[in-house]
Design an enzyme around this catalytic site. Structure first.
Site, PDB file in Angstrom:
ATOM      1  N   CYS A 185      38.141  50.614  48.692  1.00  0.00           N
ATOM      2  CA  CYS A 185      39.315  49.889  48.180  1.00  0.00           C
ATOM      3  C   CYS A 185      39.921  50.581  46.974  1.00  0.00           C
ATOM      4  O   CYS A 185      41.104  50.404  46.693  1.00  0.00           O
ATOM      5  CB  CYS A 185      38.914  48.465  47.828  1.00  0.00           C
ATOM      6  SG  CYS A 185      37.489  48.429  46.737  1.00  0.00           S
ATOM      7  N   GLU A 222      47.896  50.481  52.391  1.00  0.00           N
ATOM      8  CA  GLU A 222      46.501  50.907  52.322  1.00  0.00           C
ATOM      9  C   GLU A 222      46.106  51.504  53.670  1.00  0.00           C
ATOM     10  O   GLU A 222      46.205  50.833  54.704  1.00  0.00           O
ATOM     11  CB  GLU A 222      45.600  49.709  52.010  1.00  0.00           C
ATOM     12  CG  GLU A 222      44.156  50.100  51.870  1.00  0.00           C
ATOM     13  CD  GLU A 222      43.240  48.919  51.565  1.00  0.00           C
ATOM     14  OE1 GLU A 222      43.335  47.894  52.260  1.00  0.00           O
ATOM     15  OE2 GLU A 222      42.431  49.034  50.638  1.00  0.00           O
ATOM     16  N   GLU A 245      38.339  39.948  46.417  1.00  0.00           N
ATOM     17  CA  GLU A 245      38.374  41.390  46.150  1.00  0.00           C
ATOM     18  C   GLU A 245      39.056  42.021  47.344  1.00  0.00           C
ATOM     19  O   GLU A 245      38.453  42.160  48.405  1.00  0.00           O
ATOM     20  CB  GLU A 245      36.954  41.944  45.999  1.00  0.00           C
ATOM     21  CG  GLU A 245      36.184  41.379  44.831  1.00  0.00           C
ATOM     22  CD  GLU A 245      36.782  41.736  43.495  1.00  0.00           C
ATOM     23  OE1 GLU A 245      37.637  42.642  43.429  1.00  0.00           O
ATOM     24  OE2 GLU A 245      36.406  41.100  42.499  1.00  0.00           O
TER      25      GLU A 245
HETATM   26  P1  NAD Z   1      38.594  42.235  56.717  1.00  0.00           P
HETATM   27  O1  NAD Z   1      39.449  41.409  55.843  1.00  0.00           O
HETATM   28  O2  NAD Z   1      39.018  42.474  58.105  1.00  0.00           O
HETATM   29  O3  NAD Z   1      37.148  41.572  56.850  1.00  0.00           O
HETATM   30  C1  NAD Z   1      36.354  41.311  55.714  1.00  0.00           C
HETATM   31  C2  NAD Z   1      35.430  40.159  56.035  1.00  0.00           C
HETATM   32  O4  NAD Z   1      36.223  38.975  56.205  1.00  0.00           O
HETATM   33  C3  NAD Z   1      34.656  40.328  57.342  1.00  0.00           C
HETATM   34  O5  NAD Z   1      33.352  39.803  57.182  1.00  0.00           O
HETATM   35  C4  NAD Z   1      35.459  39.489  58.326  1.00  0.00           C
HETATM   36  O6  NAD Z   1      34.692  39.012  59.419  1.00  0.00           O
HETATM   37  C5  NAD Z   1      35.907  38.351  57.430  1.00  0.00           C
HETATM   38  N1  NAD Z   1      37.101  37.632  57.894  1.00  0.00           N
HETATM   39  C6  NAD Z   1      38.134  38.124  58.613  1.00  0.00           C
HETATM   40  N2  NAD Z   1      39.037  37.150  58.837  1.00  0.00           N
HETATM   41  C7  NAD Z   1      38.569  36.023  58.239  1.00  0.00           C
HETATM   42  C8  NAD Z   1      39.049  34.695  58.122  1.00  0.00           C
HETATM   43  N3  NAD Z   1      40.202  34.311  58.669  1.00  0.00           N
HETATM   44  N4  NAD Z   1      38.312  33.795  57.421  1.00  0.00           N
HETATM   45  C9  NAD Z   1      37.155  34.167  56.840  1.00  0.00           C
HETATM   46  N5  NAD Z   1      36.634  35.413  56.940  1.00  0.00           N
HETATM   47  C10 NAD Z   1      37.335  36.335  57.625  1.00  0.00           C
HETATM   48  O7  NAD Z   1      38.310  43.569  55.917  1.00  0.00           O
HETATM   49  P2  NAD Z   1      37.516  44.845  56.438  1.00  0.00           P
HETATM   50  O8  NAD Z   1      38.423  45.522  57.398  1.00  0.00           O
HETATM   51  O9  NAD Z   1      36.127  44.472  56.857  1.00  0.00           O
HETATM   52  O10 NAD Z   1      37.358  45.681  55.083  1.00  0.00           O
HETATM   53  C11 NAD Z   1      38.338  46.512  54.615  1.00  0.00           C
HETATM   54  C12 NAD Z   1      39.160  45.829  53.538  1.00  0.00           C
HETATM   55  O11 NAD Z   1      38.311  45.409  52.459  1.00  0.00           O
HETATM   56  C13 NAD Z   1      40.166  46.757  52.917  1.00  0.00           C
HETATM   57  O12 NAD Z   1      41.409  46.120  52.775  1.00  0.00           O
HETATM   58  C14 NAD Z   1      39.580  47.046  51.548  1.00  0.00           C
HETATM   59  O13 NAD Z   1      40.498  47.408  50.565  1.00  0.00           O
HETATM   60  C15 NAD Z   1      38.888  45.784  51.228  1.00  0.00           C
HETATM   61  N6  NAD Z   1      37.871  46.031  50.208  1.00  0.00           N
HETATM   62  C16 NAD Z   1      38.106  45.584  48.943  1.00  0.00           C
HETATM   63  C17 NAD Z   1      37.179  45.816  47.936  1.00  0.00           C
HETATM   64  C18 NAD Z   1      37.407  45.328  46.534  1.00  0.00           C
HETATM   65  O14 NAD Z   1      36.469  45.310  45.764  1.00  0.00           O
HETATM   66  N7  NAD Z   1      38.599  44.913  46.172  1.00  0.00           N
HETATM   67  C19 NAD Z   1      36.011  46.521  48.231  1.00  0.00           C
HETATM   68  C20 NAD Z   1      35.793  46.969  49.532  1.00  0.00           C
HETATM   69  C21 NAD Z   1      36.741  46.711  50.526  1.00  0.00           C
END
Ligand code: NAD
Length: 476
Positions: A283, A378, A249
């Protein structure tokens, strides 16, 4: 001073500390440090996966009714602790108390929905497709699910991962975003009081260390991630080495198509809420408005007026809108706004910004081009761009012109137009005359750079199973 939960990993029902380096957690409404969390090593992740594996047979062999009963106990326990969850969520995110309360209630409702829905999973009808042999289909749990959540809605995102995984008979290792671990740690501890040990395991830590170890682990069957598109690509690449499944997601840049026959009061209210709720850290935020030429000026004026009426502040201030999650995010969003102004777009923003904390005033940016950064990327902040279109065909073309495909909304009084445009939008969800309304019963998830797989609904439970064909010969 908020009473913090124990900030340790939880493995096989017990707190687990590893004495490695720690990560700071900030209160975004003041910028002060509130806690430190451990950064789970690959060995700690291994122990958590081993605990989830050990718990798998007993959990998956419960009847759906028995599993639902345990999940209902968890939901009841969370409801009894609602005030505490809300308090931690607001400390983690800085968001208004009322928002955290509604979101936490939604998360509890989702656990209840999945508990019940797990009792009605369907397979194809049994038939003799080969003569003298009866075939039927079973839905089997996948095994250990790794859930990785973002910082924008920590409690809701935890429920998005936990509820379908457990309902389908899987066990879970979950990692919250390193910026917002407090509410998840509290809920993981409550899960130990209501579920068998090892069914829900918690690891705290960042993406590169802890997240990567989860994705690489050979005994994890599926990774369900909500996060940025670039994180999704990394996770899919890492997961390929062990051929594990992934549900992704990811980011979005939701188009909001306002036709000149729209109800403008309804539209202004709905779009403003969709753009600025949760400080735009959503998102499916209504971040990219496409307005018909005849209503373009009115849309810009009305959105600007509602933006300037929004009161900013921390949870204690009874404000309409809180801060962004971190200083990095505040800098990132300011950068987008500055660059849009530099290239000649009109930037309107007039709310008063508190002196400390990671606040950004709600901002409306007009006079933008289809390929501008502010239209294509975004932002994940309280920023909405407004573009003009002349025909229905142009509106659809512009709406589909970013790499994302998560959500969209269509604002019109014409039912035929709403039906036609909804069909032609390349996204996972379309709202007509509303925006970003989610319910446990309906699926949520995108296409293209917004990812694949579903959260919410029966589809999310099915995504956490595999389909097994069993054929029984009648020969005696
Ligand atoms: P992010 O990708 O930085 O982090 C999300 C999670 O992934 C965190 O727990 C982080 O520690 C982990 N992570 C980061 N790098 C990783 C790796 N290499 N391997 C495994 N895990 C890893 O995102 P964020 O900044 O926390 O959240 C914002 C983003 O989430 C935005 O892009 C937003 O659009 C998206 N989002 C999507 C939805 C949806 O339903 N599509 C909903 C909410 C947020």
């Amino acid at each position: 001073m908020t009473d913090l939960p124990e900030l340790t990993h939880v493995i096989a029902g017990r707190p687990d500390d590893d004495a490695g380096p720690t990560l700071p957690v900030f209160d975004p409404s003041t910028g002060t440090t509130v806690a430190d969390i451990p950064n789970a090593s690959a060995e700690t992740v291994d122990a958590a996966v081993a605990a989830a594996t050990a718990a798998l047979a007993a959990w998956s062999e419960l009847t759906p009714s028995q599993r639902a009963g345990r999940m209902m106990d968890l939901a009841d326990c969370l409801e009894e602790n609602l005030d505490r969850i809300v308090e931690l969520e607001t400390l983690d995110c800085g968001k208004p108390l009322q928002n955290a309360r509604e979101e936490s209630k939604f998360a509890i409702d989702l656990i209840r929905f999945c508990a019940g829905a797990g009792r009605c999973m369907e397979g194809k009808a049994a038939q003799e497709y080969a003569a003298g042999k009866t075939s039927f289909v079973r839905r089997e749990p996948l095994g250990v699910v790794a859930g990785i959540t973002p910082w924008n809605y920590p409690v809701v995102m935890l429920a998005y991962k936990l509820a379908p995984a457990l309902a389908a008979g899987n066990t879970l290792v979950v990692k919250p975003a390193e910026q917002t671990p407090l509410s998840t740690a509290f809920i993981a501890a409550r899960a130990q009081e209501t579920l068998p040990a090892g069914v829900v395991n918690l690891v705290l830590g960042d993406g590169p260390t802890t997240g990567t170890a989860m994705v690489r682990h050979p005994d994890v069957a599926l990774v369900t991630l909500t996060g940025e598109t670039e994180t999704g690509k990394l996770v899919a690449r890492e997961a390929a080495a062990t051929l594990k499944r992934v549900v992704l997601e990811l980011g979005g840049k939701s188009p909001v198509v306002v036709f000149d026959d729209a109800d403008m009061d309804l539209t202004a209210r709905g779009v403003s809420h969709g753009a600025f709720y949760n400080s735009g850290q959503d998102c499916t935020a209504a971040s990219r408005v496409l307005a018909a030429a005849g209503v373009y000026d009115e849309v810009v004026d009305r959105l600007s007026a509602s933006a300037s009426g929004i009161r900013l502040g921390g949870p204690a201030d009874a404000a309409d809108m809180g801060p962004l999650v971190s200083s990095e995010q505040q800098d990132r969003v300011s950068g987008f706004i500055e660059r849009a102004g530099d290239r000649g777009s009109t930037v309107r923003s007039s709310s008063e910004v508190p002196g400390s904390g990671y606040f950004i005033a709600p901002t409306v940016i007009s006079d933008v081009g289809a390929n501008d950064e502010i239209v294509q990327s975004e932002v994940f902040g309280p920023v909405v761009s407004v573009q003009r279109f002349n025909t229905d065909a142009e509106a659809v073309e512009l709406a589909n012109s970013t790499r994302y495909g998560l959500g969209a909304s269509v604002w019109t009084r014409n039912v035929g137009r709403a039906m036609d445009v909804s069909r032609r939008l390349a996204v996972g969800a379309v709202w007509v005359n509303c925006h970003d309304v989610v319910t446990p019963e309906m699926p949520h998830g995108g296409v293209r750079a917004s990812g694949y797989g579903k959260d919410l609904s029966m589809y999310s439970i099915e995504d956490m199973t595999h389909v097994k064909h069993v054929m029984v010969s009648h020969e005696r």
